[in-house]
Design an enzyme around this catalytic site. Structure first.
Site, PDB file in Angstrom:
ATOM      1  N   GLY A 184       0.756  -1.241   0.000  1.00 42.11           N
ATOM      2  CA  GLY A 184       0.000   0.000   0.000  1.00 42.11           C
ATOM      3  C   GLY A 184       0.785   1.289   0.000  1.00 42.11           C
ATOM      4  N   GLY A 206       3.418  -3.511  -3.986  1.00 38.14           N
ATOM      5  CA  GLY A 206       3.227  -3.659  -5.429  1.00 38.14           C
ATOM      6  C   GLY A 206       3.634  -2.363  -6.105  1.00 38.14           C
ATOM      7  N   TYR A 209     -10.035   5.356 -11.849  1.00 37.28           N
ATOM      8  CA  TYR A 209      -9.863   6.054 -10.570  1.00 37.28           C
ATOM      9  C   TYR A 209      -9.735   7.558 -10.742  1.00 37.28           C
ATOM     10  CZ  TYR A 209      -7.753   1.460  -9.366  1.00 37.28           C
ATOM     11  OH  TYR A 209      -7.468   0.145  -9.187  1.00 37.28           O
ATOM     12  N   CYS A 234     -14.381   3.862 -27.973  1.00 42.03           N
ATOM     13  CA  CYS A 234     -15.688   4.507 -28.081  1.00 42.03           C
ATOM     14  C   CYS A 234     -16.376   4.573 -26.729  1.00 42.03           C
ATOM     15  CB  CYS A 234     -16.542   3.769 -29.105  1.00 42.03           C
ATOM     16  SG  CYS A 234     -15.774   3.873 -30.723  1.00 42.03           S
ATOM     17  N   GLU A 235     -15.849   5.406 -25.877  1.00 44.16           N
ATOM     18  CA  GLU A 235     -16.392   5.673 -24.545  1.00 44.16           C
ATOM     19  C   GLU A 235     -15.965   7.090 -24.178  1.00 44.16           C
ATOM     20  OE1 GLU A 235     -18.039   3.738 -22.330  1.00 44.16           O
ATOM     21  OE2 GLU A 235     -17.805   1.765 -23.256  1.00 44.16           O
ATOM     22  N   TYR A 258      -0.240  -1.570 -12.144  1.00 46.56           N
ATOM     23  CA  TYR A 258      -1.659  -1.505 -12.512  1.00 46.56           C
ATOM     24  C   TYR A 258      -1.836  -0.875 -13.891  1.00 46.56           C
ATOM     25  CZ  TYR A 258      -1.761  -2.500  -7.556  1.00 46.56           C
ATOM     26  OH  TYR A 258      -1.523  -3.060  -6.329  1.00 46.56           O
TER      27      TYR A 258
END
Ligand SMILES: *Cc1c(COP(=O)(O)O)cnc(C)c1O
Length: 419
Positions: free
Chosen positions: A239, A276, A317, A343-344, A372
């Site tokens: 974290g 990570g 996010y 297409c968004e 990520y």
């Protein structure tokens, strides 16, 4: 600290011009620095040197098999959250005795695979899962090594999608219910209690929540001892945040160790860490090419060939990534949305971003994309997933080829009646 720096206005990955890699391999593309990775690995090793510990890299941040080899070669373990990640960790040569397995939805097949592989421990997330693991271990004639993942109800003060240690999150067992569940675990024939696990969230830039959560866990360990349950492994999760904008000051592993080692001194725990992002985040960039510029109604769009299917974090996010030209220039600055071809409307890499006006065909580097990034990529809009490259010194290596159109139909079957 990372190794993507300008030399004479040209962005380099260690000793290799980013543009050379992008021209050779094509875009969109991920590039990682071996040197940055090693530096981050060593920062963790150095910080916890004097205390028994295992650093278990969280594969969900980056699971490219070549990157995993770097961890295997440097004595790291793995934190896995699926059978697929366990497979990749083992295949990369990470010893099973250094693998921990978390996740709220472990299936029978995954539990069986992990038991047979003799992993270090399961981080169990619910009473149901505990009983299920016990019964599968019984069938196999094995003892399942376990920790309970406890939820200390601490606010990590990060984005709600990446906070996990609050009562309202789906993760772990509420810390008030922990004793009761440890006592249940003790009565089960086929599990062996080895540890306590907690992981409160990601991109944490302040040590306070770590310390507060740890203190709650230590109280639990004391209680367990009074019940005759000795904790061998204390798994404090991952974290630790990284700097995305340059103005955050996330704690270094050394500061983390200074804050937590005094709290656990004298307990004789083997400490497990599961970083990570703080290992691979700044060790990677995402490179994309400018396709078009489009201005309408006072708004400018820079349309690039990398989309939310390649790098999801901004869309998911609202994450901020610095975006810089691969060849630095002095053109006038504009404010634009940097958007992909998907297409968004939610497909963007940056919104309302000030940057020197790019030209068609030039490359942009999206910084801090090593965690990520690729692992969250998909084939949405039937786009082949990007290539990945590892740079070491003056050389670069393609560590994952760009997918081809043929990969889009891998495993697909058309029933006879449709032929
Ligand atoms: C995601 C995750 C990690 C890694 O988190 P980072 O913020 O990338 O360090 C560690 N442990 C568990 C259980 C996780 O789910």
């Amino acid at each position: 600290m990372h190794d993507f720096l300008y030399r004479n206005s040209e962005l380099y990955a260690e000793g290799v011009p980013v543009r050379r890699i992008a021209e050779k391999v094509g875009t969109p593309l991920y590039i990682y620095s071996h040197k940055t990775l090693l530096r981050h690995i060593r920062a963790y090793q150095g910080a916890f040197d004097g205390h028994p510990h295992i650093v278990c890299f969280a594969l969900k941040a980056n699971s490219n098999p070549a990157i995993l080899r770097v961890f295997a070669q440097n004595g790291f373990g793995a934190d896995v959250v699926s059978g697929g990640e366990l497979f990749l960790a083992l295949r990369a040569g990470i010893p099973p005795r250094r693998i921990v397995y978390a996740g709220v939805g472990k299936t029978r097949e995954e539990i069986t695979y992990a038991l047979k592989s003799r992993i270090l421990m399961f981080n169990v997330e619910s009473p149901d899962e505990l009983k299920f693991i016990d019964s599968i271990a019984g069938d196999l004639g094995l003892k399942a090594p376990i920790a309970l993942r406890v939820n200390p109800d601490i606010d990590p003060r990060t984005h709600p999608y990446i906070s996990t240690g609050l009562r309202k999150n789906k993760f772990g067992i509420p810390i008030e219910d922990a004793i009761e569940n440890y006592l249940i675990a003790r009565r089960l024939q086929n599990v062996e209690i080895l540890g306590i696990h907690k992981h409160i969230g990601s991109q944490i830039t302040d040590l306070r929540p770590f310390v507060d959560a740890l203190k709650r866990v230590i109280i639990l360990a004391d209680d367990l001892r009074r019940h005759g349950i000795e904790i061998k492994h204390l798994d404090i999760g991952g974290g630790l945040g990284i700097s995305y904008k340059g103005d955050e000051a996330p704690p270094e592993p050394g500061e983390l160790s200074k804050a937590i080692l005094p709290i656990i001194r004298g307990y004789g725990f083997n400490l497990i860490l599961e970083p990570g992002r703080s290992i691979t985040g700044n060790a990677g960039i995402f490179v994309t090419r400018v396709l078009y510029l489009k201005s309408q109604k006072g708004k400018t769009f820079v349309i690039v060939d990398g989309g939310m299917n390649d790098l999801l974090r901004p869309s998911l996010y609202n994450a901020y990534h610095e975006i810089i030209p691969v060849r630095r220039h002095r053109r006038r600055r504009i404010v634009a949305d940097i958007v992909g071809p998907i297409c968004e409307s939610g497909d963007f890499l940056a919104r309302e971003r000030e940057l020197p006006r790019p030209e068609r065909g030039e490359f942009l580097a999206v910084m801090s994309a090593g965690a990520y990034g690729f692992t969250m990529s998909s084939n949405y809009n039937s786009r082949p997933r990007p290539a990945e490259v590892l740079v070491k010194g003056n050389r670069f290596y393609v560590i994952r080829e760009r997918e081809s159109y043929r990969d889009l139909i891998k495993g697909v079957k058309v029933p006879d009646f449709l032929r």
